[in-house]
Design an enzyme around this catalytic site. Structure first.
Site, PDB file in Angstrom:
ATOM      1  N   ARG A  85      -2.865  -1.095  -2.617  1.00  0.00           N
ATOM      2  CA  ARG A  85      -3.891  -0.632  -1.668  1.00  0.00           C
ATOM      3  C   ARG A  85      -3.946   0.891  -1.613  1.00  0.00           C
ATOM      4  NH1 ARG A  85      -1.051  -4.038   3.048  1.00  0.00           N
ATOM      5  NH2 ARG A  85      -0.586  -5.322   1.226  1.00  0.00           N
ATOM      6  N   LYS A 123      -7.037  -2.429  -9.909  1.00  0.00           N
ATOM      7  CA  LYS A 123      -5.649  -1.988  -9.675  1.00  0.00           C
ATOM      8  C   LYS A 123      -4.904  -1.891 -11.002  1.00  0.00           C
ATOM      9  CE  LYS A 123      -1.244  -3.499  -7.585  1.00  0.00           C
ATOM     10  NZ  LYS A 123      -0.573  -4.428  -6.642  1.00  0.00           N
ATOM     11  N   ASP A 143       6.258  -1.062  -1.546  1.00  0.00           N
ATOM     12  CA  ASP A 143       5.838  -2.185  -2.388  1.00  0.00           C
ATOM     13  C   ASP A 143       4.389  -2.583  -2.098  1.00  0.00           C
ATOM     14  OD1 ASP A 143       6.021  -4.104  -4.318  1.00  0.00           O
ATOM     15  OD2 ASP A 143       7.228  -5.515  -3.124  1.00  0.00           O
ATOM     16  N   ASP A 148       5.371  -2.816 -11.416  1.00  0.00           N
ATOM     17  CA  ASP A 148       5.624  -2.727  -9.983  1.00  0.00           C
ATOM     18  C   ASP A 148       7.042  -3.195  -9.674  1.00  0.00           C
ATOM     19  OD1 ASP A 148       5.530  -2.619  -7.244  1.00  0.00           O
ATOM     20  OD2 ASP A 148       4.125  -4.304  -6.993  1.00  0.00           O
ATOM     21  N   ASP A 160       0.745  -6.270 -13.268  1.00  0.00           N
ATOM     22  CA  ASP A 160       0.135  -5.670 -12.072  1.00  0.00           C
ATOM     23  C   ASP A 160      -1.011  -4.696 -12.395  1.00  0.00           C
ATOM     24  OD1 ASP A 160       0.173  -5.916  -9.323  1.00  0.00           O
ATOM     25  OD2 ASP A 160       1.622  -4.308  -8.996  1.00  0.00           O
ATOM     26  N   GLU A 185       1.760  -0.978  -2.707  1.00  0.00           N
ATOM     27  CA  GLU A 185       1.275   0.215  -3.406  1.00  0.00           C
ATOM     28  C   GLU A 185      -0.142   0.058  -3.939  1.00  0.00           C
ATOM     29  OE1 GLU A 185       2.892  -2.155  -4.822  1.00  0.00           O
ATOM     30  OE2 GLU A 185       1.721  -2.430  -6.638  1.00  0.00           O
ATOM     31  N   LYS A 203      11.980  -4.895  -5.542  1.00  0.00           N
ATOM     32  CA  LYS A 203      11.823  -6.349  -5.620  1.00  0.00           C
ATOM     33  C   LYS A 203      13.110  -6.967  -6.175  1.00  0.00           C
ATOM     34  CE  LYS A 203       6.802  -6.376  -6.488  1.00  0.00           C
ATOM     35  NZ  LYS A 203       6.334  -7.166  -5.347  1.00  0.00           N
TER      36      LYS A 203
HETATM   37  N1  BES Z   1       1.868  -6.586  -7.082  1.00  0.00           N
HETATM   38  C1  BES Z   1       2.312  -7.127  -5.848  1.00  0.00           C
HETATM   39  C2  BES Z   1       1.642  -8.449  -5.508  1.00  0.00           C
HETATM   40  C3  BES Z   1       1.929  -9.584  -6.446  1.00  0.00           C
HETATM   41  C4  BES Z   1       3.024 -10.400  -6.234  1.00  0.00           C
HETATM   42  C5  BES Z   1       1.095  -9.843  -7.491  1.00  0.00           C
HETATM   43  C6  BES Z   1       3.273 -11.451  -7.084  1.00  0.00           C
HETATM   44  C7  BES Z   1       1.327 -10.896  -8.361  1.00  0.00           C
HETATM   45  C8  BES Z   1       2.433 -11.697  -8.148  1.00  0.00           C
HETATM   46  C9  BES Z   1       2.035  -6.148  -4.704  1.00  0.00           C
HETATM   47  O1  BES Z   1       2.081  -4.812  -5.036  1.00  0.00           O
HETATM   48  C10 BES Z   1       3.056  -6.377  -3.667  1.00  0.00           C
HETATM   49  O2  BES Z   1       4.198  -6.134  -3.918  1.00  0.00           O
HETATM   50  N2  BES Z   1       2.612  -6.837  -2.512  1.00  0.00           N
HETATM   51  C11 BES Z   1       3.483  -7.100  -1.403  1.00  0.00           C
HETATM   52  C12 BES Z   1       2.842  -6.525  -0.169  1.00  0.00           C
HETATM   53  C13 BES Z   1       3.740  -6.569   1.040  1.00  0.00           C
HETATM   54  C14 BES Z   1       4.864  -5.580   0.880  1.00  0.00           C
HETATM   55  C15 BES Z   1       2.910  -6.241   2.251  1.00  0.00           C
HETATM   56  C16 BES Z   1       3.628  -8.612  -1.276  1.00  0.00           C
HETATM   57  O3  BES Z   1       2.637  -9.313  -1.469  1.00  0.00           O
HETATM   58  O4  BES Z   1       4.722  -9.071  -1.039  1.00  0.00           O
HETATM   59 ZN    ZN Z   2       1.700  -4.373  -7.001  1.00  0.00          ZN
HETATM   60 MN    MN Z   3       4.045  -4.036  -4.850  1.00  0.00          MN
END
Ligand code: BES
Ligand code: ZN
Ligand code: MN
Length: 502
Positions: free
Chosen positions: A353, A267, A349, A272, A290, A351, A279
């Site tokens: 996947r 990834k 968010d 992000d 990220d 993203e 966020k």
């Molecule tokens: N990059 C984030 C996940 C992340 C969060 C990595 C904190 C490292 C530290 C990812 O893209 C994300 O935002 N995931 C969301 C998914 C949700 C919207 C289903 C999450 O985990 O909150």
């Molecule tokens: Zn992310």
């Molecule tokens: Mn995200």
């Protein structure tokens, strides 16, 4: 870059690093300390009494410096409870803690109890990784910075053996490429974009030999991505002035037949923001990390080539910046992924996947694969489930997962297997498209894994590594792990290739 040496001769550095362990006391009071100086004989009696006066415990991450006798300084690094043979990871961490504590010095000799080549590699890796510092963006404050050790010597009676020499070479490569991963993670999105990521790697690959060592690169730009149907990468990247890329490195072993063939997919979100699901500001800065998965797979592929491992690697980094703009993907937008599946983007968010789905399908155009591994800072839920130091392994193939899990035990990278419970899959159903990009909140890490699984041919062994927490250390430094980018997954990706070479 720190220079690395191996020696069984006289110690030339002014600093000698040795270990100290403790034996659990049966009664009350402190357990007895043992100095673990490897193959260097020391007059320990006086030292032990000094250590005891200083309140030494021998616990991991305790580093005590005292004036030496044969060297100017002798440094004791905690190995924890006494063992007849210390694990490679114990040695790696102890060497790392000592190297960190020695920032500002020029050179040090490490003599820790190493009984085999893998222990020598571990000590060298730990010392190199502990000597890491990131000063690229300091100007005025650079003068007061204590930079890491410039020279590290591993002292061992095994120094003249071929396997010890090879272990040292391999450690130097692991150290160099983990450093690269950390540097890229620590580089902010003002200085690292999808395009500059590709350019940096392309230049580096050329520098280390390119096709002469079996490495070839190709880049797809935003126009090509759009016209060829990479709807995931396009949708995530379209809100940014820094357009998306799909970076590909192929490694084909030179002059030997590949024993196995793996695809590594990482990834690569260079920042992000969450997109239109913005966020909160607090903590958003950590989202420069990220792209940790992309950096790890690309750097690992170069390391594998430099180590001449006879395993073919197809490495993909889908790169995009997830931003907010009038072009950004909206909640409810439906996109068509590479390969034709449609996805309703309920949450921009989620993203990672989307970019991975495209790249995973692309990677499977190679019909010779023995396995495919994706590496991603995919979910916050990973940290809720396993904390900040243990990454998750998810799979469609128990045997492949068990094999990888065993490998991680030797690299010292903490991973743990997690299930992909089928009952969670229905939560990804969409009323209007083939799938939605979010589902049930509970078990969010596994829901994300189940989303990715939809893009994998059922018969192809697949591992999904969620490194969200371990990729980036926001807490205190420990062992060989600094604050910021850690470089996690690189060692295990290299070791997986190595294990496939036999
Ligand atoms: N990059 C984030 C996940 C992340 C969060 C990595 C904190 C490292 C530290 C990812 O893209 C994300 O935002 N995931 C969301 C998914 C949700 C919207 C289903 C999450 O985990 O909150
Ligand atoms: Zn992310
Ligand atoms: Mn995200």
């Amino acid at each position: 870059m720190t220079a690395l040496h191996l020696s069984d001769g006289i110690i030339k550095d002014e600093i000698l690093v040795v270990g100290v362990s403790f034996k659990k006391s049966s009664g009350k009071g402190q357990g007895a300390l043992t100095i673990e100086s490897g193959d260097v004989a020391l007059d320990t009696k006086k030292m032990l009494s000094t250590l005891s006066d200083l309140g030494a415990t021998g616990k991991p991450d305790e580093v005590i410096k005292i004036p030496g006798t044969s060297t100017k300084l002798i440094v004791f690094t905690g190995l924890g409870e006494h063992k007849a043979t210390f694990s490679d990871e114990t040695l790696r961490r102890a060497a790392g803690s000592a190297a960190r504590a020695l920032a500002g010095n020029v050179g040090a000799t490490f003599s820790l109890p190493a009984k085999k080549a893998s222990a020598i590699a571990a000590i060298a890796e730990g010392a190199l990784l502990g000597a890491y510092s990131f000063n690229k963006f300091r100007v005025d404050s650079l003068v007061n910075r204590q930079v890491g050790l410039k020279s590290i010597t591993i002292h061992s009676a095994l120094a003249k053996q071929a396997d010890a020499k090879q272990a040292l070479k391999s450690a130097a490569i692991i150290g160099e490429y983990t450093t690269l991963v950390r540097d890229l993670i620590n580089t902010p999105p003002s200085h690292l974009t999808p395009d500059s990521f590709c350019k940096e790697f392309t230049a580096l690959i050329k520098k280390v030999g390119g096709s002469a060592i079996g490495l070839k690169v190709s880049v797809m730009n935003e126009t090509q991505l759009k016209s060829k149907g990479y709807g995931g990468i396009t949708a995530v990247g379209q809100g940014s002035a820094n357009p998306p890329r799909l970076f590909h490195i192929s490694y084909t072993p030179v002059k030997v037949k590949a024993k196995k063939s793996y695809a590594y997919v990482g990834k690569g979100i260079t920042f992000d923001t969450g997109g239109l699901a913005l966020k909160p500001a607090a903590g958003m800065e950590a989202m420069k990390s990220d792209m940790s998965g992309a950096a790890a797979v690309c750097a690992a592929t170069i390391a594998i080539a430099l180590l001449k491992i006879p395993v073919a690697i197809d490495c993909y980094a889908p790169l995009a910046e997830n931003m907010v703009s009038d072009n950004a993907t909206r909640p409810s937008d439906i996109i068509t992924m590479f390969g034709g599946k449609t996805v309703e983007v309920l949450n921009p968010d989620a993203e990672g996947r989307l970019v991975l789905g495209d790249a995973l399908v692309k990677a499977q155009e190679n019909k010779n694969l023995n396995g495919i591994v994706d590496v991603a800072t995919l979910t916050y839920a990973q940290m809720i489930a396993l904390g900040t130091r243990t990454s998750a392994i998810m799979t469609n193939n128990q045997e492949f997962s068990d094999h990888f899990f065993e490998i991680t035990k030797s690299t010292g990278e903490a991973f743990w297997p997690m299930p992909l419970p089928i009952e969670l899959r229905a939560s990804l159903d969409s009323p209007v498209a083939d799938m939605a990009n979010i589902g049930e909140r509970m078990g969010g890490m596994m829901v994300a894994g189940l989303f990715l699984k939809e893009f994998i041919a059922p018969e192809l062994p697949w591992l999904h590594l969620d490194i969200a927490g371990p990729a980036y250390n926001e807490g205190e430094p420990y062992g060989y792990t600094p604050v910021g980018g850690t470089g996690v997954a690189l060692r295990s990706l290299v070791a997986l290739a190595q294990a496939g070479a036999v």
